[in-house]
Design a protein around this motif. Sequence first.
Motif, mmCIF file in Angstrom:
data_model
loop_
_atom_site.group_PDB
_atom_site.id
_atom_site.type_symbol
_atom_site.label_atom_id
_atom_site.label_comp_id
_atom_site.label_asym_id
_atom_site.label_seq_id
_atom_site.Cartn_x
_atom_site.Cartn_y
_atom_site.Cartn_z
ATOM 1 N N THR A 189 5.445 -0.057 -4.835
ATOM 2 C CA THR A 189 5.284 0.630 -3.549
ATOM 3 C C THR A 189 5.755 2.077 -3.594
ATOM 4 O O THR A 189 5.961 2.697 -2.555
ATOM 5 C CB THR A 189 6.026 -0.121 -2.425
ATOM 6 N N SER A 190 5.899 2.619 -4.776
ATOM 7 C CA SER A 190 6.323 4.011 -4.918
ATOM 8 C C SER A 190 5.339 4.947 -4.217
ATOM 9 O O SER A 190 4.149 4.965 -4.519
ATOM 10 C CB SER A 190 6.409 4.374 -6.400
ATOM 11 N N GLY A 191 5.839 5.707 -3.252
ATOM 12 C CA GLY A 191 5.017 6.720 -2.606
ATOM 13 C C GLY A 191 4.188 6.252 -1.427
ATOM 14 O O GLY A 191 3.491 7.061 -0.819
ATOM 15 N N ILE A 192 4.216 4.968 -1.080
ATOM 16 C CA ILE A 192 3.407 4.513 0.050
ATOM 17 C C ILE A 192 4.302 4.259 1.262
ATOM 18 O O ILE A 192 5.469 3.922 1.140
ATOM 19 C CB ILE A 192 2.559 3.264 -0.281
ATOM 20 N N ASP A 193 3.731 4.441 2.450
ATOM 21 C CA ASP A 193 4.532 4.407 3.671
ATOM 22 C C ASP A 193 4.900 2.975 4.053
ATOM 23 O O ASP A 193 4.302 2.010 3.568
ATOM 24 C CB ASP A 193 3.803 5.120 4.817
ATOM 25 N N PRO A 194 5.907 2.807 4.908
ATOM 26 C CA PRO A 194 6.414 1.463 5.244
ATOM 27 C C PRO A 194 5.375 0.499 5.789
ATOM 28 O O PRO A 194 5.421 -0.698 5.489
ATOM 29 C CB PRO A 194 7.505 1.752 6.276
ATOM 30 N N LEU A 195 4.428 0.974 6.605
ATOM 31 C CA LEU A 195 3.409 0.074 7.146
ATOM 32 C C LEU A 195 2.528 -0.484 6.042
ATOM 33 O O LEU A 195 2.195 -1.677 6.028
ATOM 34 C CB LEU A 195 2.562 0.801 8.190
ATOM 35 N N VAL A 196 2.153 0.357 5.094
ATOM 36 C CA VAL A 196 1.336 -0.103 3.973
ATOM 37 C C VAL A 196 2.157 -1.022 3.073
ATOM 38 O O VAL A 196 1.624 -1.971 2.488
ATOM 39 C CB VAL A 196 0.765 1.092 3.188
ATOM 40 N N GLN A 197 3.442 -0.770 2.959
ATOM 41 C CA GLN A 197 4.306 -1.664 2.190
ATOM 42 C C GLN A 197 4.248 -3.080 2.749
ATOM 43 O O GLN A 197 4.224 -4.050 1.988
ATOM 44 C CB GLN A 197 5.742 -1.147 2.191
#
Length: 308
Positions: free
Chosen positions: A158-166
Amino acid sequence: MTTAVAFEAVTKRFGSTEALRGVTLEIPSGSVFGIIGPNGAGKTTAMRILLDLMRPSSGSVKVLGFGPREGGVALRRNIGYLPGELILEGRVTGAALLAHYTRLSGHVRRGRITELADRLGVDLHRQVRTLSKGNKQKLGIIQALMHEPELLILDEPTSGIDPLVQQTFHALVHEAQDRGATVLLSSHVLSEVEQVAEQVAILKQGEIVTTSTVLALRETAKRRISAVLSGADASEVRASLASIPNLGEVRVVEQENALTLRLTGVLGGNPDPLVKALAAFSVADVSIEAPNLEDAVLDLYGQNGGAS
């Protein structure tokens, strides 16, 4: 229970540096397993050995019942891999890039790529070089998941992706597990591992500090406590707390009103004795935090020579 991944006394040397030191580990089939450790602990080296991108200096590895080298193309097509340092061809669209990976990975069911792109929120018609780091990472996640492999090896996914996408990613991991896949996830973000993994191995300087279920590891963590007591005498409070097992050093501070005390400290184990001790006083406020994975891991690093 069958084993999806097995390390047996694996050591990897780079000159005089040992990246892995006699690692022995079994990962059950159908599990979500986390490898935790700071940068340089050996997480990525272990994953690359599973994929035959590196060879161990000594010891042996089995992946889905095969050695990484002898398994060949058939084994690799049954693995989804997301590297920690993702490098993508930039002069093509996301759709063209994933079509290329489809030819390498084998069968991808119709509509699968579009479904994943929609859920992750990435535009496949844009050239890869125009995408942000987070959207490039989403392409990496899609190529790892799209052929629905038996084993997923995900390095800092999840490096670099926002919390919702996580959160969407976490759901995709659980869906992969539900269809029988094994997921091996490495991260130094402990909250991420806590949300998706059932078991963890903690690496420090190439060695396994411990393996445990997330639940058992969390239960070993200390809870942070605080309380405000009204009309209490500091010496009486200290005497009452002295007999509580697993209670770390507690700071008792008299506030401006001499009869008001503020307590702060840490507690290991069952909070029941503390609650009963505080009940003897007039409690204006109390907070006992739930234990978390991060505290447990930091405690383990401290017990084994300090965090690196």
